[in-house]
Design an enzyme around this catalytic site. Structure first.
Site, PDB file in Angstrom:
ATOM      1  N   GLY A  31       4.749  40.828 111.505  1.00 24.94           N
ATOM      2  CA  GLY A  31       3.439  41.831 110.370  1.00 24.94           C
ATOM      3  C   GLY A  31       4.122  41.009 109.710  1.00 24.94           C
ATOM      4  O   GLY A  31       4.442  40.039 108.919  1.00 24.94           O
ATOM      5  N   GLY A  36      -2.283  32.625 108.464  1.00 26.35           N
ATOM      6  CA  GLY A  36      -1.584  31.474 109.403  1.00 26.35           C
ATOM      7  C   GLY A  36      -2.106  32.918 110.540  1.00 26.35           C
ATOM      8  O   GLY A  36      -2.317  32.538 111.802  1.00 26.35           O
ATOM      9  N   HIS A  37      -1.475  33.877 110.091  1.00 25.24           N
ATOM     10  CA  HIS A  37      -1.398  34.375 111.344  1.00 25.24           C
ATOM     11  C   HIS A  37      -2.635  35.103 112.026  1.00 25.24           C
ATOM     12  O   HIS A  37      -3.186  35.509 113.000  1.00 25.24           O
ATOM     13  CB  HIS A  37      -0.712  36.048 111.209  1.00 25.24           C
ATOM     14  CG  HIS A  37       0.851  35.617 110.945  1.00 25.24           C
ATOM     15  ND1 HIS A  37       1.360  36.363 109.925  1.00 25.24           N
ATOM     16  CD2 HIS A  37       1.704  35.923 111.521  1.00 25.24           C
ATOM     17  CE1 HIS A  37       2.121  35.834 109.468  1.00 25.24           C
ATOM     18  NE2 HIS A  37       2.392  36.265 110.995  1.00 25.24           N
ATOM     19  N   GLY A 147       1.953  29.601 116.708  1.00 25.38           N
ATOM     20  CA  GLY A 147       1.233  28.710 115.582  1.00 25.38           C
ATOM     21  C   GLY A 147       2.690  27.650 115.593  1.00 25.38           C
ATOM     22  O   GLY A 147       3.600  27.644 115.941  1.00 25.38           O
ATOM     23  N   GLN A 148       2.336  26.172 115.026  1.00 24.88           N
ATOM     24  CA  GLN A 148       2.998  24.932 115.124  1.00 24.88           C
ATOM     25  C   GLN A 148       3.918  24.919 113.528  1.00 24.88           C
ATOM     26  O   GLN A 148       5.162  24.300 113.532  1.00 24.88           O
ATOM     27  CB  GLN A 148       1.901  23.926 114.699  1.00 24.88           C
ATOM     28  CG  GLN A 148       2.740  22.366 114.734  1.00 24.88           C
ATOM     29  CD  GLN A 148       3.578  22.111 115.996  1.00 24.88           C
ATOM     30  OE1 GLN A 148       2.792  22.832 116.947  1.00 24.88           O
ATOM     31  NE2 GLN A 148       4.444  21.034 115.671  1.00 24.88           N
ATOM     32  N   VAL A 176      -1.494  27.481 108.784  1.00 24.74           N
ATOM     33  CA  VAL A 176      -2.616  27.389 108.692  1.00 24.74           C
ATOM     34  C   VAL A 176      -2.035  26.653 106.908  1.00 24.74           C
ATOM     35  O   VAL A 176      -0.589  27.472 106.866  1.00 24.74           O
ATOM     36  CB  VAL A 176      -2.902  28.455 108.139  1.00 24.74           C
ATOM     37  CG1 VAL A 176      -3.575  28.972 107.092  1.00 24.74           C
ATOM     38  CG2 VAL A 176      -3.822  28.505 109.740  1.00 24.74           C
ATOM     39  N   SER A 186       5.245  34.575 106.132  1.00 25.16           N
ATOM     40  CA  SER A 186       5.414  36.021 105.238  1.00 25.16           C
ATOM     41  C   SER A 186       6.746  35.477 104.500  1.00 25.16           C
ATOM     42  O   SER A 186       6.912  37.023 103.643  1.00 25.16           O
ATOM     43  CB  SER A 186       5.802  37.311 106.431  1.00 25.16           C
ATOM     44  OG  SER A 186       4.901  37.031 107.432  1.00 25.16           O
ATOM     45  N   ARG A 187       7.682  34.604 104.347  1.00 29.49           N
ATOM     46  CA  ARG A 187       8.491  34.937 103.372  1.00 29.49           C
ATOM     47  C   ARG A 187       8.568  34.270 102.336  1.00 29.49           C
ATOM     48  O   ARG A 187       8.952  34.230 101.670  1.00 29.49           O
ATOM     49  CB  ARG A 187       9.998  33.687 104.198  1.00 29.49           C
ATOM     50  CG  ARG A 187      10.665  34.760 105.207  1.00 29.49           C
ATOM     51  CD  ARG A 187      11.904  34.493 105.862  1.00 29.49           C
ATOM     52  NE  ARG A 187      12.797  35.057 106.356  1.00 29.49           N
ATOM     53  CZ  ARG A 187      12.918  34.752 107.939  1.00 29.49           C
ATOM     54  NH1 ARG A 187      11.881  34.168 108.768  1.00 29.49           N
ATOM     55  NH2 ARG A 187      13.191  35.531 108.672  1.00 29.49           N
TER      56      ARG A 187
HETATM   57  P1  AMP Z   1       6.039  35.785 112.555  1.00 29.12           P
HETATM   58  O1  AMP Z   1       5.270  37.058 112.298  1.00 29.12           O
HETATM   59  O2  AMP Z   1       6.233  34.633 111.278  1.00 29.12           O
HETATM   60  O3  AMP Z   1       7.009  35.533 113.802  1.00 29.12           O
HETATM   61  O4  AMP Z   1       4.649  34.520 113.228  1.00 29.12           O
HETATM   62  C1  AMP Z   1       3.742  35.624 114.204  1.00 29.12           C
HETATM   63  C2  AMP Z   1       3.184  33.268 114.739  1.00 29.12           C
HETATM   64  O5  AMP Z   1       2.429  33.504 113.432  1.00 29.12           O
HETATM   65  C3  AMP Z   1       4.304  32.499 115.255  1.00 29.12           C
HETATM   66  O6  AMP Z   1       3.332  32.220 116.351  1.00 29.12           O
HETATM   67  C4  AMP Z   1       3.771  31.593 114.097  1.00 29.12           C
HETATM   68  O7  AMP Z   1       4.225  31.026 114.246  1.00 29.12           O
HETATM   69  C5  AMP Z   1       2.064  31.735 113.502  1.00 29.12           C
HETATM   70  N1  AMP Z   1       2.623  31.598 112.407  1.00 29.12           N
HETATM   71  C6  AMP Z   1       2.849  32.396 111.171  1.00 29.12           C
HETATM   72  N2  AMP Z   1       2.542  31.182 109.753  1.00 29.12           N
HETATM   73  C7  AMP Z   1       2.084  29.985 110.174  1.00 29.12           C
HETATM   74  C8  AMP Z   1       1.357  29.441 109.401  1.00 29.12           C
HETATM   75  N3  AMP Z   1       0.947  29.623 108.397  1.00 29.12           N
HETATM   76  N4  AMP Z   1       0.093  28.435 110.351  1.00 29.12           N
HETATM   77  C9  AMP Z   1       0.046  29.231 111.668  1.00 29.12           C
HETATM   78  N5  AMP Z   1       0.148  29.557 112.079  1.00 29.12           N
HETATM   79  C10 AMP Z   1       1.502  30.730 111.443  1.00 29.12           C
END
Ligand code: AMP
Length: 287
Positions: A31, A36-37, A147-148, A176, A186-187
């Site tokens: 969330g 990016g998400h 995401g990478q 992204v 998110s951080r």
């Molecule tokens: P998180 O909510 O941080 O656990 O991220 C969920 C998914 O979004 C994970 O697969 C992350 O790698 C991807 N993600 C987070 N930030 C980015 C970003 N800036 N660009 C691409 N994917 C992202």
């Protein structure tokens, strides 16, 4: 778009979509969604008939001194973004729904989860692989999108799916970034205005490293020193700076094969991560 909170509800929604002949795309998240998400949801939308986004801040992947309790929770805004990106269903379970009892069963991916973030966050990847196993068993996707940005997480999960014969595919999508290069996260919400200006140092350090490799510098210790100088000059406190084999994630001494440059660095109250792949032969780079 449906927003559901129980395992039974999401299973029923996915079963109905599958019965209608749709392929299931899945985007697991914690969330506090950003573009990016959004890019992962869009990619899933373009490839699958039914797109599920999970929103779950998973306690088992946080260490005792980490930010589990203050991690941003913004379900209203997340719902708006998911609808705009074309998701069909949000699965947002409570902790008790996912962990009704003390968890006794864990999934561990050796070696790949031991260095980088695994070294500074003991138990983190065990929590990630375990919750993803649970989510994959609940949603039963054809394709899950990651995401990478979290390069080690992507490598660990790809290996888990391969080693344990999960009947699904994982696709890893590009990082992204904000206009100045800061990887969306998110951080980033933890950053003050001043921290936010300094946080671009991770991307600047990665770009400098790439330029140095292009100029022929291949000594990892020299490259790490230069990266460290950029981060500390900006007031960042590096947690790790690692240059590893892009596939095995094992440390390199010289860049003589495809490599991953990975950084974790504290900027103000936030621990930020970023990375860049270096492809040799022919030399090409992914930003
Ligand atoms: P998180 O909510 O941080 O656990 O991220 C969920 C998914 O979004 C994970 O697969 C992350 O790698 C991807 N993600 C987070 N930030 C980015 C970003 N800036 N660009 C691409 N994917 C992202």
């Amino acid at each position: 778009m449906h927003v559901v909170h129980t395992i039974n509800e999401v299973r029923a929604a996915v079963a109905a979509a599958r019965k209608a002949g749709k392929t299931i795309g899945f985007v697991p998240t914690m969330g506090a969604l950003h573009a990016g998400h959004g890019s992962l949801v869009q990619k899933a939308r373009s490839e699958c008939g039914y797109v599920v986004v999970s929103i779950f801040v998973n306690p088992t992947q946080f260490g005792p001194t980490e930010d589990f309790s203050k991690y941003p929770r913004t379900l209203g805004d997340d719902t708006t973004l998911c609808a705009a990106m074309g998701a069909d269903c949000i699965f947002a379970p409570a902790v008790e729904e996912m962990y009704p009892e003390q968890n006794l069963s864990w999934v561990d991916v050796e070696k790949l989860s031991e260095g980088l973030c695994g070294a500074s966050r003991p138990g983190h990847f065990r929590g990630v692989t375990t919750v993803c196993t649970k989510l994959f068993h609940i949603v039963l996707p054809d394709i899950a999108y990651f995401g990478q940005k979290d390069a080690q997480q992507a490598a660990v999960l790809c290996r888990m799916v391969s080693d344990l014969n999960f009947p699904m595919q994982i696709k890893v999508c590009p990082i992204v970034r904000e206009a100045d290069g800061l990887a969306m996260s998110s951080r980033n919400r933890y950053l003050s205005q001043d921290d936010r200006r300094r946080a671009v140092c991770l991307y600047q350090a990665l770009c400098l490293c790439k330029q140095q490799v292009e100029k022929g510098v291949v000594s990892v210790s020299d490259l790490v020193r230069q990266i460290s100088e950029v981060l500390t000059a900006a007031g960042g406190a590096p947690d790790y700076i690692s240059i590893v084999d892009a596939k095995s994630l094992q440390p390199l001494h010289v860049i003589d094969r495809d490599a991953l440059i990975a950084i974790a660095c504290r900027v103000g109250p936030a621990r930020l991560i970023d990375n860049m792949l270096i492809f040799l032969n022919p030399l090409r780079f992914q930003l």
